[in-house]
Design a protein around this motif. Sequence first.
Motif: not given
Length: 627
Positions: A119-123, A209-217, A237-244
């Motif tokens: 909730e703090a970093e990804l969404l 924004q629609l596709i970016a939100l779906c990708y983050r979810i 995995l967290k580092a990869a999520c922050m990168e992508y």
Amino acid sequence: MEDEDYTASEGSYVMIQNPDAPTEELVPANNTMATEATAYSEQSDDVERDGTMSESEDEGLPPWKDRLLDSFPFQQAELERLCLYYEDLQEFRFARLAEQTQTQTQMATKRGALLEWIEAELLPDQFAQRVMTEAMELAVVPQESFSPFATIDTTAPTDLPQRKLFLEAVAGGTGRRSPRMVLKIIHACCCYHPEKDNATVGTVANATQLIALCYRIAMACHLLQQDQTTEEDLQTLKAACMEYQTSIPTSLVDSLIKQNGGVPSVSVDTFVTWAEATAPHLAHVLSTFLYLALSLIMKPKCTFSFPHLGDTESTFIKNPIDSLGFTFACMDPRLSRKWHRLYTTEADGMAFTQIKMALIGYGGPTVLLIRPTTGKGAFGYFTTSFWKESRHFYGDSDSFLFRAEPTLGVYRALRDTEEDTYPDNNSSSTQMLPSKTQYKVGRNYMYLNTSTRSVIPDQLPHGICFGGTHTQPRLQLNESFENCTALVRDETYEEGPLLADDWDLHFDIDVLEVWGLGSSEEEIQSALELGHKQRAIMESTLARSQHVDKTKFLDLFQTGLIPNAIYEHRETARGHHSFAINDDQGGYKMDTNDSTSPEISPLDPIASGTYTHDNKGELPSGCFDDP
């Protein structure tokens, strides 16, 4: 308990219940929960076919909760949990809910911390609050059946209508009503008013924004699905999520904008229509996340996940949360599974025989991924049919062609349609009644035929073909990997380009990968064993066909049933104007006395007329001696 499917709306959930735990026990949702709960379900008889709890479990429930169980697709334990969530609706956060409802075990603490990081970093900020607000705005509470003999429940809370609205919002967000409702909630979370960009509610949403939100979810789902990994792997995995998280699946964005006529501001109807046709698995991104974040018990039958390649590598999917892998998963739920590599040009070389053996050697769904030598674009084919070598097309409509880059396009099998045809106004018919006109579509789904399969040229395409006809396939992969063909339309699949340049028709293959798909390692191993049996039968048949009876072969050779170059001059001579039958010698000859015949070399015993052929098929001495 019998393994019963939940049938509310679209029947997308399976009943799972733990009868050994007390009603108030709240089991955290993780990867092992489904397996354990399924094991419990085989021993329990407390869940009935309609998805509600039996009378033995409903004992002690107040009447208003009993009615809620009848109206909403939740189990009793889920209903109790959601009632706790409702109390914190004003400060709705997934991590806060996890802290309040889960038992304080090491796993629960780890899961709460992971949700807090997500909730703090990804969404986006206040994502949980926004999702629930929009879901409640779209929710339509089902009407209860009214009985004049029903007694008034004095124990019902005064805010019962609001509680019902909250439950309906959760049911819609988790996909227990319909995937279309999930798509509407996603669109509403990105909405803005065309005249006031800072407004929270509007009519259109930006495609990016629609596709970016779906990708983050989707990345958040991946983290929650991997919560049993070691802390070191989780940090990776967290580092990869922050990168992508800043990378956006542009092929999906461009496809959505193209559907909207080139305009990036997309209405909810356009978004839903596009997603249902091109990316039907996109709706399960949010429903899977809410199921995991809310620790619900009834696991969806269709959950979203990135393609799982295991320890194998792919030229197309670079990492577990790759944006192209996300694109593949959105096209079909069966691509959101475990992938087992059967062939790749990078490791197995440019050998068509290897491709054929890889395809025939897998008895399950397969996907082919192709990249041309131009380096632009990626496209392929998905099918659930088993591969075989044949001169004829085969397969079924459960297959599709696709272009994954640069713009996503999914071309599914066409269906036979009927159209109302009205008579002409000038017709003498007295009744203007419509008649049905049927439009039949092609059935040429897939084709595998190699040149080594026939001794005699069969005038058929050799390689792999999809759609179209023998003379003009929609997509043809030649055995040489060169000068392959990709057309825009045919009568079997929907219209659309496969190559990066819409006007290109031919290409050479640079990278080709073949993957077998399965929901589990056991399913993949079963498909491999089935394919090995099929391949063994094929090899046995080939070995028998290669065994030659020499006596029978010579008989066929002499009678002319087997074409040969030695006697080719017979047919050539029969069409010559000077050809004549030599009855005395039982053969034929060329009449060299004809003044109109061309000049004949005296060194050629056949052309000079000195060679006669008898019925024994013997050749004159010296005709084929080495010079």
